[in-house]
Design a protein around this motif. Structure first.
Motif, PDB file in Angstrom:
ATOM      1  N   GLY A  12      -2.184  -7.416  13.152  1.00  0.00           N
ATOM      2  CA  GLY A  12      -1.824  -6.047  12.791  1.00  0.00           C
ATOM      3  C   GLY A  12      -0.329  -5.810  12.892  1.00  0.00           C
ATOM      4  N   ARG A  13       0.322  -6.388  13.917  1.00  0.00           N
ATOM      5  CA  ARG A  13       1.765  -6.204  14.078  1.00  0.00           C
ATOM      6  C   ARG A  13       2.531  -6.979  13.003  1.00  0.00           C
ATOM      7  N   ILE A  14       2.007  -8.149  12.610  1.00  0.00           N
ATOM      8  CA  ILE A  14       2.649  -8.895  11.525  1.00  0.00           C
ATOM      9  C   ILE A  14       2.598  -8.088  10.237  1.00  0.00           C
ATOM     10  N   ALA A  15       1.429  -7.503   9.946  1.00  0.00           N
ATOM     11  CA  ALA A  15       1.304  -6.668   8.748  1.00  0.00           C
ATOM     12  C   ALA A  15       2.244  -5.482   8.811  1.00  0.00           C
ATOM     13  N   SER A  16       2.400  -4.904  10.001  1.00  0.00           N
ATOM     14  CA  SER A  16       3.312  -3.772  10.154  1.00  0.00           C
ATOM     15  C   SER A  16       4.755  -4.194   9.915  1.00  0.00           C
ATOM     16  N   ALA A  17       5.127  -5.356  10.440  1.00  0.00           N
ATOM     17  CA  ALA A  17       6.504  -5.831  10.252  1.00  0.00           C
ATOM     18  C   ALA A  17       6.810  -6.097   8.789  1.00  0.00           C
ATOM     19  N   LEU A  18       5.811  -6.547   8.037  1.00  0.00           N
ATOM     20  CA  LEU A  18       6.004  -6.824   6.609  1.00  0.00           C
ATOM     21  C   LEU A  18       5.713  -5.617   5.741  1.00  0.00           C
ATOM     22  N   ASP A  19       5.282  -4.510   6.369  1.00  0.00           N
ATOM     23  CA  ASP A  19       4.942  -3.289   5.639  1.00  0.00           C
ATOM     24  C   ASP A  19       3.839  -3.557   4.613  1.00  0.00           C
ATOM     25  N   LEU A  20       2.782  -4.229   5.071  1.00  0.00           N
ATOM     26  CA  LEU A  20       1.645  -4.556   4.229  1.00  0.00           C
ATOM     27  C   LEU A  20       0.376  -3.997   4.859  1.00  0.00           C
TER      28      LEU A  20
ATOM     29  N   LEU B  19      -1.610 -19.303   8.719  1.00  0.00           N
ATOM     30  CA  LEU B  19      -1.309 -17.888   8.519  1.00  0.00           C
ATOM     31  C   LEU B  19      -1.208 -17.636   7.011  1.00  0.00           C
ATOM     32  N   VAL B  20      -2.010 -16.717   6.507  1.00  0.00           N
ATOM     33  CA  VAL B  20      -2.078 -16.442   5.067  1.00  0.00           C
ATOM     34  C   VAL B  20      -1.614 -15.013   4.817  1.00  0.00           C
ATOM     35  N   ILE B  21      -0.685 -14.856   3.883  1.00  0.00           N
ATOM     36  CA  ILE B  21      -0.149 -13.542   3.535  1.00  0.00           C
ATOM     37  C   ILE B  21      -0.287 -13.356   2.026  1.00  0.00           C
ATOM     38  N   VAL B  22      -0.934 -12.256   1.635  1.00  0.00           N
ATOM     39  CA  VAL B  22      -1.110 -11.910   0.219  1.00  0.00           C
ATOM     40  C   VAL B  22      -0.398 -10.577  -0.008  1.00  0.00           C
ATOM     41  N   PRO B  23       0.824 -10.594  -0.537  1.00  0.00           N
ATOM     42  CA  PRO B  23       1.626  -9.364  -0.592  1.00  0.00           C
ATOM     43  C   PRO B  23       1.156  -8.343  -1.616  1.00  0.00           C
ATOM     44  N   GLU B  24       0.444  -8.765  -2.644  1.00  0.00           N
ATOM     45  CA  GLU B  24       0.035  -7.820  -3.681  1.00  0.00           C
ATOM     46  C   GLU B  24      -1.475  -7.656  -3.691  1.00  0.00           C
ATOM     47  N   ASP B  25      -1.959  -6.415  -3.709  1.00  0.00           N
ATOM     48  CA  ASP B  25      -3.386  -6.123  -3.801  1.00  0.00           C
ATOM     49  C   ASP B  25      -3.789  -6.146  -5.271  1.00  0.00           C
TER      50      ASP B  25
ATOM     51  N   SER C 162      -5.349  -5.885   5.784  1.00  0.00           N
ATOM     52  CA  SER C 162      -6.168  -6.891   5.117  1.00  0.00           C
ATOM     53  C   SER C 162      -5.343  -7.924   4.365  1.00  0.00           C
ATOM     54  N   ALA C 163      -4.031  -7.708   4.213  1.00  0.00           N
ATOM     55  CA  ALA C 163      -3.180  -8.652   3.482  1.00  0.00           C
ATOM     56  C   ALA C 163      -2.725  -9.817   4.341  1.00  0.00           C
ATOM     57  N   VAL C 164      -2.963  -9.756   5.651  1.00  0.00           N
ATOM     58  CA  VAL C 164      -2.534 -10.809   6.569  1.00  0.00           C
ATOM     59  C   VAL C 164      -3.761 -11.370   7.264  1.00  0.00           C
ATOM     60  N   ARG C 165      -3.989 -12.675   7.110  1.00  0.00           N
ATOM     61  CA  ARG C 165      -5.146 -13.317   7.714  1.00  0.00           C
ATOM     62  C   ARG C 165      -4.720 -14.570   8.473  1.00  0.00           C
TER      63      ARG C 165
ATOM     64  N   SER D 231       0.808  -1.215   0.000  1.00  0.00           N
ATOM     65  CA  SER D 231       0.000   0.000   0.000  1.00  0.00           C
ATOM     66  C   SER D 231       0.838   1.261   0.000  1.00  0.00           C
ATOM     67  N   THR D 232       2.093   1.190   0.432  1.00  0.00           N
ATOM     68  CA  THR D 232       2.938   2.375   0.457  1.00  0.00           C
ATOM     69  C   THR D 232       3.728   2.545  -0.818  1.00  0.00           C
ATOM     70  N   GLY D 233       3.616   1.603  -1.727  1.00  0.00           N
ATOM     71  CA  GLY D 233       4.357   1.692  -2.979  1.00  0.00           C
ATOM     72  C   GLY D 233       5.668   0.951  -2.939  1.00  0.00           C
ATOM     73  N   ARG D 234       6.089   0.473  -1.746  1.00  0.00           N
ATOM     74  CA  ARG D 234       7.340  -0.277  -1.647  1.00  0.00           C
ATOM     75  C   ARG D 234       7.161  -1.644  -2.269  1.00  0.00           C
ATOM     76  N   ARG D 235       8.172  -2.097  -2.988  1.00  0.00           N
ATOM     77  CA  ARG D 235       8.077  -3.413  -3.613  1.00  0.00           C
ATOM     78  C   ARG D 235       8.222  -4.500  -2.547  1.00  0.00           C
ATOM     79  N   VAL D 236       7.270  -5.405  -2.547  1.00  0.00           N
ATOM     80  CA  VAL D 236       7.274  -6.517  -1.605  1.00  0.00           C
ATOM     81  C   VAL D 236       7.579  -7.783  -2.378  1.00  0.00           C
ATOM     82  N   ARG D 237       8.592  -8.508  -1.973  1.00  0.00           N
ATOM     83  CA  ARG D 237       8.993  -9.722  -2.670  1.00  0.00           C
ATOM     84  C   ARG D 237       8.718 -10.928  -1.786  1.00  0.00           C
ATOM     85  N   HIS D 238       8.550 -12.071  -2.435  1.00  0.00           N
ATOM     86  CA  HIS D 238       8.423 -13.288  -1.663  1.00  0.00           C
ATOM     87  C   HIS D 238       9.656 -13.522  -0.805  1.00  0.00           C
ATOM     88  N   THR D 239      10.829 -13.025  -1.248  1.00  0.00           N
ATOM     89  CA  THR D 239      12.040 -13.212  -0.455  1.00  0.00           C
ATOM     90  C   THR D 239      12.005 -12.396   0.823  1.00  0.00           C
TER      91      THR D 239
END
Length: 692
Positions: A208-216, A235-241, A219-222, A5-13
């Protein structure tokens, strides 16, 4: 690679670096898979993550050999190389202060050893003295130490990476993560918290803290708890909206199909379609459902309704009844295909009363034909002896019964007029009758609708809302799993969560987005409405008869292309002139010569009517004729639910008191011409033929 959401590129790595994914080999690849074929490609894919330390070791040896050709026995070079070694080691120690002490020390020792050997090799030559032995022993040892560190980071006690991992940062240090499943734009990792110390609620709190740590975005962390365990889940993580770019409606998904087939109303954030079923399926063990569409103004509730309505109208075996106090502002292109459309106020009151009458009639028919619930076969002519209403067991040949969808748009207005439990009986009884109730409103709070009605609406399309209203739209277990419609408000129209039977519960907390309806959609909706007008289902005799018994001329069925009603025929206006009601002349005006002069004023002519109990007192016979005349006109106009306020003009015209009207309405109810409704002071007109 994706953008958050901030425009930073999120990679699977990024997820790998945080200890969430082990042995990840590339986007869309599962652990152990590779892009090439054969054993060699497989071994290469497994070895590649461990090659960098060895390449660095080889590079150091080459650097020492080449440096000796330039600086061997050079005092100046010795001073420079020594200072560079010290500076590089110090910089490594300084830059490692944000990591763990173990990683910091390991890095500093590696850099110090490599720079010291390189300096000595450049000044004395790589083959001088013990340098060759130090290189052949030390370089592999350092490379292996980093390989071991990498292996321990991925395969040590799950949840603990070399830097104690992401989970330690969010308060789940002792949680264990199993083998992650990596899909395009989706990572699913089995998670188990510490037995006896934590529960699934602790994971939900940490999302919420997991999403913050991943900078996502949140709603991307469930988290989907295991129903058989209080400490395990996924734990489900969807890095791209993938919903950020709107997708527009291109037409119905299954034109001419059955309403029992899934309705496609949008897509999830991983690109898969959003399905919704209305009828039940006994083979799948799925019950029929009612739907709540909830979202604040501007959240896309109208377009979500269009998605669902266009899917319904594209099916061959379903009727749609629509109540809309906004005068069909959003749905006017679809009106030709809708079997019954009612505006707010009295027309909606009539529709609600008709639905209540239709439910037992349809249930009785289904039971007589051996259907425990509505299935597509019920909409066909009954030629199967197993579904016969005949006592001799032969096929009855009865007309089939289409599914019925009763849609209450802007239902808050209807609930204010009829009471917060107006839909309770319908919601509790309609599913067994092959009827689905869809209620659409902005805020489904307890002061808008009764808790019994809300509990009877098992499916929900929850769009953006005020954060304080989330619990009114979604079940607590879905909110605990990470659903957060309050994060959208009305800033992301069409974003929604779908909770409904037939889809995996793990999907409940996955955000989706309904199709957009642009300006070009109007003409396509008109084409669809015309198709439904010609090819859609018409009301069966049972449904049409029950509706007409309550609504009279207010229900005529969907008009055919030539303009005639598809259901029962409307009564001719001349029917009001039959002997039951007399001529179209007020009784007190009979015998008046229209050419004669008006009489002189009499005492009491200027007395106020309203607020007074006195007034003209007609004879019983005259009173009966007046009331019958009024009810006949209301019935002809389709105003099948009335109360004293509807007779204001009659009181004024005939100099009658309000108390007289109330008494006459009660008398008419005793005689069967009226029936009480759920609303105090409101009466339903019984159509003339039935009352007779």
């Amino acid at each position: 690679m994706a953008r958050n959401s901030t425009g930073r590129r999120v990679r699977h790595t990024d997820l790998l670096d945080n200890g969430l994914v082990a042995d990840y080999t590339g986007p869309g690849l599962l652990p152990g898979q590779s892009t090439g074929g054969g054993v060699g490609a497989y071994l290469l894919s497994r070895a590649m993550p461990h090659l960098p330390p060895w390449l660095a070791a080889a590079g150091i040896g080459i650097t020492g050999g080449l440096g000796s050709l330039k600086w061997e026995e050079s005092a100046a070079a010795g001073v420079g190389l020594t200072l560079a070694s010290v500076a590089l080691t110090g910089a490594t120690w300084w830059m490692g202060k944000s990591t763990t002490a173990q990683r910091r020390l390991h890095s500093a020792i590696t850099v110090a050893s490599a720079s010291a050997w390189t300096t000595a090799a450049c000044l004395a030559g790589p083959t001088a003295g013990p340098l060759p032995d130090l290189y052949l022993i030390g370089a592999p040892a350092l490379a292996l130490s980093w390989n071991i560190r990498m292996i321990l980071r991925r395969n040590d006690a799950p949840g603990e990476s070399g830097d104690k991992g992401l989970l330690e940062k969010v308060g789940l240090a002792r949680a264990q993560i199993g083998q992650a499943k990596v899909e395009p734009n989706r990572v699913t990792a089995p998670l188990a918290v510490e037995a006896g110390e934590q529960t699934n609620d602790d994971v939900s709190t940490a999302l919420g803290r997991i999403a913050s740590a991943l900078d996502l975005p949140t709603s991307a962390v469930r988290y989907q708890p295991d129903p058989d365990s209080s400490r395990r889940g996924d734990l489900v993580i969807v890095p791209e909206d993938m919903l950020a770019e709107a997708a527009y409606w291109q037409g119905p998904s299954n034109l001419g199909g059955s309403i029992a087939d899934p309705l496609v109303i949008g897509r999830y954030d991983d690109g898969s379609p959003m399905f919704l079923w209305l009828p039940g399926d006994p083979e799948q063990g799925r019950n029929g459902t009612h739907v709540l569409v909830a979202g604040m103004s501007g959240s896309g509730k109208g377009e979500s309704a269009l998605n669902l309505q266009t899917e319904i109208l594209s099916r061959r075996d379903v009727l749609l009844w629509l109540s809309d106090p906004k005068m069909f502002q959003d749905f006017r292109p679809l009106l030709p295909g809708i079997d019954w459309a009612a505006e707010g106020g009295t027309p909606t009151e009539v529709m609600v009363e008709a639905i209540q009458a239709v439910i037992p009639a349809r249930t009785r028919w289904l039971g007589q034909h051996n259907y425990r619930q509505w299935v597509p076969a019920a909409a066909q002519v009954q030629n199967d002896p197993k579904h016969s209403c005949r006592a001799d067991g032969r096929a009855c040949g009865c007309t089939g019964m289409p599914y019925l969808v009763a849609w209450m748009e802007e239902a808050a207005s209807t609930l204010r007029n009829l009471g917060d439990d107006a839909f309770t009986g319908i919601a509790q009884e309609a599913r067994s009758a092959g009827v689905s109730l869809i209620v659409s409103l902005q805020r489904p709070s307890y002061d808008q609708m009764s808790t019994s009605t809300r509990a009877s609406l098992p499916s929900v399309i929850a769009l953006g809302c005020d954060p304080r209203d989330e619990s009114f739209s979604l079940p607590d277990r879905v909110l605990d799993a990470g659903a957060h419609p309050g994060a959208w408000g009305n800033r992301r129209p069409g974003y929604c969560y779908l909770v409904t039977p037939g889809i995996d519960e793990a999907r409940y907390a996955s955000p989706g987005r309904t199709w957009g309806f642009g300006p070009n959609a109007v003409s396509l909706m008109e084409v669809l409405a015309n198709w439904a007008q010609r090819n859609g289902a018409t009301a069966d005799p049972i449904t049409a008869g029950a509706a007409s018994s309550v609504a009279g001329n207010a229900y005529t069925g969907r008009p055919t292309p030539d303009g005639t009603p598809a259901g029962h025929a409307a009564r001719d206006e001349d029917d009001l002139d039959d002997a039951d009601y007399g001529p179209l002349v007020d009784p007190e005006d009979e015998g008046i010569d229209p050419e004669a002069d008006l009489p002189e004023p009499e005492q009491g002519d200027d007395s106020p009517i309203f607020g007074q109990e006195s007034g003209h007192k007609p004879t019983p016979e005259e009173a009966q004729r007046l009331l019958d005349r009024a009810l006949a006109e209301f019935e002809h106009e389709g105003r099948m639910v009335v109360g004293p306020k509807d007779f204001t003009d009659w009181c004024d015209k005939h100099n009658l008191s309000r108390s007289w009207v109330s008494k006459r309405l009660k008398k008419a109810a005793e005689e069967g011409r009226l029936e009480a409704t759920n609303t105090t002071g409101r009466w339903r007109i019984v159509p003339t033929l039935l009352a007779a």
